[in-house]
Design a protein around this motif. Structure first.
Motif, short mmCIF file in Angstrom:
data_model
loop_
_atom_site.label_atom_id
_atom_site.label_comp_id
_atom_site.label_asym_id
_atom_site.label_seq_id
_atom_site.Cartn_x
_atom_site.Cartn_y
_atom_site.Cartn_z
N PRO A 1 0.81 -1.23 0.00
CA PRO A 1 0.00 0.00 0.00
C PRO A 1 0.85 1.28 0.00
O PRO A 1 0.45 2.28 -0.61
N GLU A 2 2.00 1.23 0.65
CA GLU A 2 2.85 2.42 0.75
C GLU A 2 3.67 2.66 -0.50
O GLU A 2 4.07 3.80 -0.77
N HIS A 3 3.96 1.62 -1.27
CA HIS A 3 4.82 1.76 -2.44
C HIS A 3 4.07 1.55 -3.76
O HIS A 3 4.67 1.61 -4.83
N GLY A 4 2.77 1.29 -3.69
CA GLY A 4 2.05 0.85 -4.88
C GLY A 4 1.37 1.94 -5.68
O GLY A 4 0.63 1.63 -6.62
N GLN A 5 1.60 3.21 -5.35
CA GLN A 5 0.88 4.27 -6.04
C GLN A 5 1.17 4.29 -7.53
O GLN A 5 0.27 4.49 -8.35
N ALA A 6 2.43 4.06 -7.91
CA ALA A 6 2.76 4.06 -9.34
C ALA A 6 2.02 2.94 -10.07
O ALA A 6 1.50 3.15 -11.18
N GLN A 7 1.96 1.76 -9.45
CA GLN A 7 1.23 0.66 -10.09
C GLN A 7 -0.25 0.98 -10.22
O GLN A 7 -0.87 0.68 -11.25
N LEU A 8 -0.83 1.58 -9.20
CA LEU A 8 -2.24 1.93 -9.26
C LEU A 8 -2.51 2.98 -10.33
O LEU A 8 -3.54 2.95 -11.01
N GLU A 9 -1.58 3.90 -10.51
CA GLU A 9 -1.72 4.89 -11.59
C GLU A 9 -1.62 4.21 -12.96
O GLU A 9 -2.35 4.57 -13.89
#
Length: 354
Positions: free
Chosen positions: A194-202
């Motif tokens: 959850p803390e490092h996954g923002q790029a993947q979610l984008e």
């Protein structure tokens, strides 16, 4: 956020391993878990075990996580999906993945090239077959029927499967994740943080923006597999639990792929654990497996796994839900079968409190 159960693939004697798997699935079903996910590598296959489990359960959904694209023609996969979905009363979800070069080339004899284009064509053919269209396709990787031969366009000889039979893609790299958003109904990440996954979610959102609307398509499902051991008074000691999950993680970071092509190593590097991932890989490929496990950084475990006391697990489940995870697929890794059953009960209680 729903709960799912990840069984991986069978290890050891198939009869006893399958019996334990069935007990876990039945317990998960009684606890209200949404789905069970079954994997394959180069041992037990996913659809056989899913069919066996489906015959002995009533409600839980059955997801291949994943069936290997290089291991079957698209039409064969469509037949399997239609059959499993039909005999289980509409409970099957088709998870697909390209595997890696070692398995694709060493086990299936299929060159590991152009994985995105191959996956796109594969899913197109599977969807056409499941829609019972006369099967024709003119692409770079598949030609149906083969030109100049005696084949003709055939139609799936089963009643039309339900229109919302979901297709999931396992994806790690940026373009693969975007492709999952564009052409699939769900994403199957591994070691998602959850803390490092923002790029993947984008990347996933960018793919979703290009998705073609389909009548009856299910809501998009983000379903990461999360290694889990719950510690505390009724669980395993924290150090033992962490070491068990470290060994599993070292296999992925160090040995799941070649030295030059390991998607999980690349993911850990993108998350900021590059030096540690290099050391894990070096030790693992040197067959120093215990030392490789010890080299897995604590921060990576904390970010991607559910290992700890109930309060910590509850907080982590909240973090997954907050970033948009819709199905938390837990992989119980306690030392004993009774411990794994107990952890299913405990995580169901904790998830209800999130």
């Amino acid at each position: 956020m729903r709960l799912g159960l990840s069984l991986g693939y069978l290890v050891g004697d198939p009869r006893s391993a399958a019996a334990e798997a069935l007990e876990l699935v039945r317990r998960a079903e009684d606890l209200g878990f949404a789905a069970v996910h079954v994997a394959e590598a180069y041992g037990s296959d996913a659809p056989t075990l899913l069919a066996w489990l489906g015959a002995q359960t009533r409600r839980i959904h059955l997801v291949s996580a994943v069936m290997q694209i290089p291991g079957r023609t698209p039409a064969a996969t469509a037949m399997t999906a239609a059959t499993l979905d039909g005999i289980t009363g509409g409970r099957f979800g088709l998870g697909l993945g390209v595997s890696g070069p070692q398995v694709s080339e060493g086990w299936h004899g299929v060159r590991f090239d152009a994985p995105l284009a191959r996956t796109r064509e594969y899913v197109q053919i599977v969807r056409a077959a499941l829609a019972r269209e006369p099967l024709t396709h003119s692409g770079e990787h598949w030609q149906l029927p083969l030109p100049g031969g005696q084949g003709k366009p055939l139609r799936l000889a089963l009643p039309a499967p339900r229109p919302d039979l979901p297709i999931y893609l396992a994806a790690v790299g940026p373009r693969n994740v975007a492709l999952a958003g564009e052409i699939a109904d769900g994403w199957l990440p591994v070691y998602f943080s959850p803390e490092h996954g923002q790029a993947q979610l984008e990347q996933l959102s960018a793919g979703r923006a290009h998705a073609t609307a389909r009548e009856g398509a299910p809501a998009f499902d983000i379903a990461p597999t999360i290694p889990m051991v719950i510690t505390g008074a009724s669980g395993e000691a924290l150090a033992d639990a962490q070491q068990r999950v470290r060994a599993h993680t070292a296999l992925y970071l160090g040995g799941m792929g070649s030295r030059s092509t390991n998607f999980y190593h690349r993911l850990a590097t993108d998350m900021g654990f590059g030096e540690a991932a290099d050391e894990v890989q070096r030790l693992y490929l040197a067959k120093e497996h215990r030392n490789a496990a010890l080299a897995v950084p604590q921060g990576f475990l904390d970010a991607t796994c559910l290992v700890g006391a109930p309060d910590q697990i509850r907080q982590r489940l909240r973090a997954y839900r907050a970033v948009g995870v819709t199905t938390a697929v837990v992989a119980p890794m306690a030392t004993t079968h009774d411990g794994r059953l107990r952890d299913l009960e405990n995580v169901a209680t904790l998830a209800a409190e999130v």
